[in-house]
Design a protein around this motif. Structure first.
Motif, PDB file in Angstrom:
ATOM      1  N   VAL A 284       9.714 -26.813  20.176  1.00 23.51           N
ATOM      2  CA  VAL A 284       9.191 -27.432  21.394  1.00 23.51           C
ATOM      3  C   VAL A 284       7.673 -27.299  21.445  1.00 23.51           C
ATOM      4  O   VAL A 284       6.946 -28.246  21.770  1.00 23.51           O
ATOM      5  CB  VAL A 284       9.835 -26.806  22.646  1.00 23.51           C
ATOM      6  N   GLY A 285       7.175 -26.111  21.098  1.00 22.42           N
ATOM      7  CA  GLY A 285       5.735 -25.898  21.098  1.00 22.42           C
ATOM      8  C   GLY A 285       5.028 -26.776  20.088  1.00 22.42           C
ATOM      9  O   GLY A 285       3.988 -27.377  20.388  1.00 22.42           O
ATOM     10  N   LEU A 286       5.583 -26.872  18.880  1.00 19.12           N
ATOM     11  CA  LEU A 286       4.963 -27.698  17.846  1.00 19.12           C
ATOM     12  C   LEU A 286       4.993 -29.176  18.225  1.00 19.12           C
ATOM     13  O   LEU A 286       4.052 -29.919  17.924  1.00 19.12           O
ATOM     14  CB  LEU A 286       5.674 -27.483  16.506  1.00 19.12           C
ATOM     15  N   TRP A 287       6.088 -29.588  18.894  1.00 22.30           N
ATOM     16  CA  TRP A 287       6.157 -30.990  19.327  1.00 22.30           C
ATOM     17  C   TRP A 287       5.044 -31.304  20.331  1.00 22.30           C
ATOM     18  O   TRP A 287       4.430 -32.361  20.285  1.00 22.30           O
ATOM     19  CB  TRP A 287       7.523 -31.278  19.943  1.00 22.30           C
ATOM     20  N   GLY A 288       4.806 -30.353  21.224  1.00 17.23           N
ATOM     21  CA  GLY A 288       3.740 -30.552  22.199  1.00 17.23           C
ATOM     22  C   GLY A 288       2.366 -30.530  21.578  1.00 17.23           C
ATOM     23  O   GLY A 288       1.442 -31.218  22.045  1.00 17.23           O
ATOM     24  N   ILE A 289       2.200 -29.767  20.486  1.00 24.11           N
ATOM     25  CA  ILE A 289       0.886 -29.658  19.845  1.00 24.11           C
ATOM     26  C   ILE A 289       0.593 -30.844  18.941  1.00 24.11           C
ATOM     27  O   ILE A 289      -0.465 -31.472  19.027  1.00 24.11           O
ATOM     28  CB  ILE A 289       0.791 -28.346  19.040  1.00 24.11           C
TER      29      ILE A 289
ATOM     30  N   VAL B  41       6.552 -31.560  13.520  1.00 24.25           N
ATOM     31  CA  VAL B  41       7.878 -30.969  13.706  1.00 24.25           C
ATOM     32  C   VAL B  41       8.754 -31.115  12.468  1.00 24.25           C
ATOM     33  O   VAL B  41       9.489 -30.188  12.113  1.00 24.25           O
ATOM     34  CB  VAL B  41       8.568 -31.600  14.938  1.00 24.25           C
ATOM     35  N   LEU B  42       8.703 -32.258  11.790  1.00 23.19           N
ATOM     36  CA  LEU B  42       9.577 -32.459  10.631  1.00 23.19           C
ATOM     37  C   LEU B  42       9.358 -31.416   9.534  1.00 23.19           C
ATOM     38  O   LEU B  42      10.328 -30.825   9.049  1.00 23.19           O
ATOM     39  CB  LEU B  42       9.394 -33.872  10.069  1.00 23.19           C
ATOM     40  N   PRO B  43       8.130 -31.125   9.095  1.00 23.62           N
ATOM     41  CA  PRO B  43       7.959 -30.058   8.105  1.00 23.62           C
ATOM     42  C   PRO B  43       8.458 -28.713   8.616  1.00 23.62           C
ATOM     43  O   PRO B  43       9.002 -27.915   7.837  1.00 23.62           O
ATOM     44  CB  PRO B  43       6.442 -30.034   7.867  1.00 23.62           C
ATOM     45  N   ALA B  44       8.280 -28.452   9.920  1.00 21.83           N
ATOM     46  CA  ALA B  44       8.763 -27.190  10.482  1.00 21.83           C
ATOM     47  C   ALA B  44      10.276 -27.101  10.387  1.00 21.83           C
ATOM     48  O   ALA B  44      10.838 -26.034  10.067  1.00 21.83           O
ATOM     49  CB  ALA B  44       8.307 -27.063  11.935  1.00 21.83           C
ATOM     50  N   ILE B  45      10.973 -28.211  10.662  1.00 18.51           N
ATOM     51  CA  ILE B  45      12.438 -28.219  10.559  1.00 18.51           C
ATOM     52  C   ILE B  45      12.866 -27.928   9.129  1.00 18.51           C
ATOM     53  O   ILE B  45      13.781 -27.128   8.880  1.00 18.51           O
ATOM     54  CB  ILE B  45      12.994 -29.585  11.030  1.00 18.51           C
ATOM     55  N   VAL B  46      12.197 -28.543   8.171  1.00 11.99           N
ATOM     56  CA  VAL B  46      12.553 -28.342   6.761  1.00 11.99           C
ATOM     57  C   VAL B  46      12.303 -26.897   6.334  1.00 11.99           C
ATOM     58  O   VAL B  46      13.149 -26.274   5.672  1.00 11.99           O
ATOM     59  CB  VAL B  46      11.751 -29.317   5.872  1.00 11.99           C
TER      60      VAL B  46
END
Length: 352
Positions: A68-73, A79-84
């Motif tokens: 959620v934080g990364l999406w807001g930033i 977000v996609l690299p974070a999910i991976v």
């Protein structure tokens, strides 16, 4: 399509070795053998393996908050690299089940939001069914790749559901072109309800195939069946409700529809609850609770009951239904199964 991937049993052993399979929580003062037989059977009859303990919950909270934080930033690009990365660490290496579910849902949400932004430019120029088809076509590939890499049951179930959605949308577009209609759901509601019912039946049949292939519910096939049933139950219910609405004289059966429509809804929900008992899947019970409450509301309204009492009567009736079915699940299931031939019951989850 190979419905039973060859690595399924290997994956199950890997998850089991890491302790992913969750057992029922019991009172430490009592041994398992001291619990009432029906209570033990009810606990053990449907246990999707997505929770190992509070460690999984803690990690999942962290995953949700970070994403959620990364999406807001930085939005979808970050977000996609974070999910991976998180999936590689938490699912690929540590084999954590609940974080795997949350990351699968995060990926589906990323696709949904990302494609909404991509197709927003062309949406005004496209017809509704064409837009829906283009939109749902974006889901199978990422979900299929996620399952191929991490073998998460939910990702495979969503992959199958996304393919079903693509097929339905494609049929709608073809019929739209053939009939010259602008939106098939509005212009031909009976045809649309039939197509949705056929699709829901196909998902239900696929879920039952996984259930029948693992009647003891020991492998990940049972988990895939759990997620498919979770989607098939409301899809079947609301596809059938579509026929009740379109064949009724009122605009909608809730409040504006006739008493006959509300009674038909009650019988339909009762049928679904019976199916849930037979196949030992509670999704078929919970999926109809909202419709049951709305139907009871309509019956009370048409019968002239006082407005001050409707809400409380509806809540009491729906809550009592849930409690009776939940408390007496095993006896009710034994009664329902006793009416079926042995050739059918032998292929279903055993009655305890």
């Amino acid at each position: 399509m190979d419905l039973y991937p060859p690595t399924m049993s290997m994956t199950w052993r890997l998850f089991s070795a890491q302790g992913v399979r969750a057992g029922p929580i019991r009172d430490a003062a009592r041994g398992p053998e001291e619990a009432p037989p029906d209570a033990r059977a009810a606990e053990e009859s449907e246990q999707p393996r997505f929770l190992r303990g509070f460690h999984d919950i803690l990690i999942t909270i962290g995953v949700v908050v970070v994403l959620v934080g990364l999406w807001g930033i930085g939005g979808a690009i970050v977000v996609l690299p974070a999910i991976v990365i998180l999936a590689e660490i938490l699912v690929g290496r540590q084999r954590l089940a609940l974080p795997a579910v949350s990351l699968t849902l995060a990926l589906a949400h990323w696709v949904a939001q990302g494609m909404f932004g991509v197709f927003a430019v062309w949406r005004p120029a496209w017809q509704s069914d064409t837009y829906v088809l283009a939109y749902v076509c974006a889901f199978p590939a990422p979900l299929g790749l996620f399952y191929w890499r991490y073998r998460v049951p939910l990702s495979f179930a969503l992959f199958l559901l996304s393919i079903a959605a693509v097929m339905v949308a494609l049929v709608f577009v073809i019929l739209e072109k053939a009939f010259g209609a602008s939106f098939i759901l509005e212009t031909y509601p009976h045809v649309a309800a039939t197509i949705l019912l056929v699709a829901a039946l196909a998902v239900f049949a696929l879920a039952m195939r996984y259930d029948i292939s693992d009647p003891h519910r020991l492998t990940l096939r049972s988990d895939i069946a759990f997620w498919l049933h979770l989607a098939a139950a409301p899809a079947l219910l609301y596809a059938m409700l579509g026929f009740i609405v379109t064949f009724g004289q009122g605009g909608i059966w809730w409040g504006e529809g006739g008493l006959g429509q509300a009674v038909a809804v009650v019988f339909l929900v009762a049928l679904f609850m019976t199916i849930g008992l037979v196949i030992d899947r509670r999704a078929f019970v919970t999926s109809g609770l909202l419709s049951l409450g709305a139907a009871i509301w309509t019956i009370l309204q048409k019968s002239g009951a006082s407005f001050d009492t409707y809400v409380f009567v509806v809540f009491a009736a729906v809550g009592l239904t849930v409690l009776v079915i939940g408390i007496f699940w095993q006896p009710l299931r034994r009664a329902a199964m006793s009416l079926l031939p042995e050739a059918v019951t032998a292929r279903l989850h055993a009655v305890r």
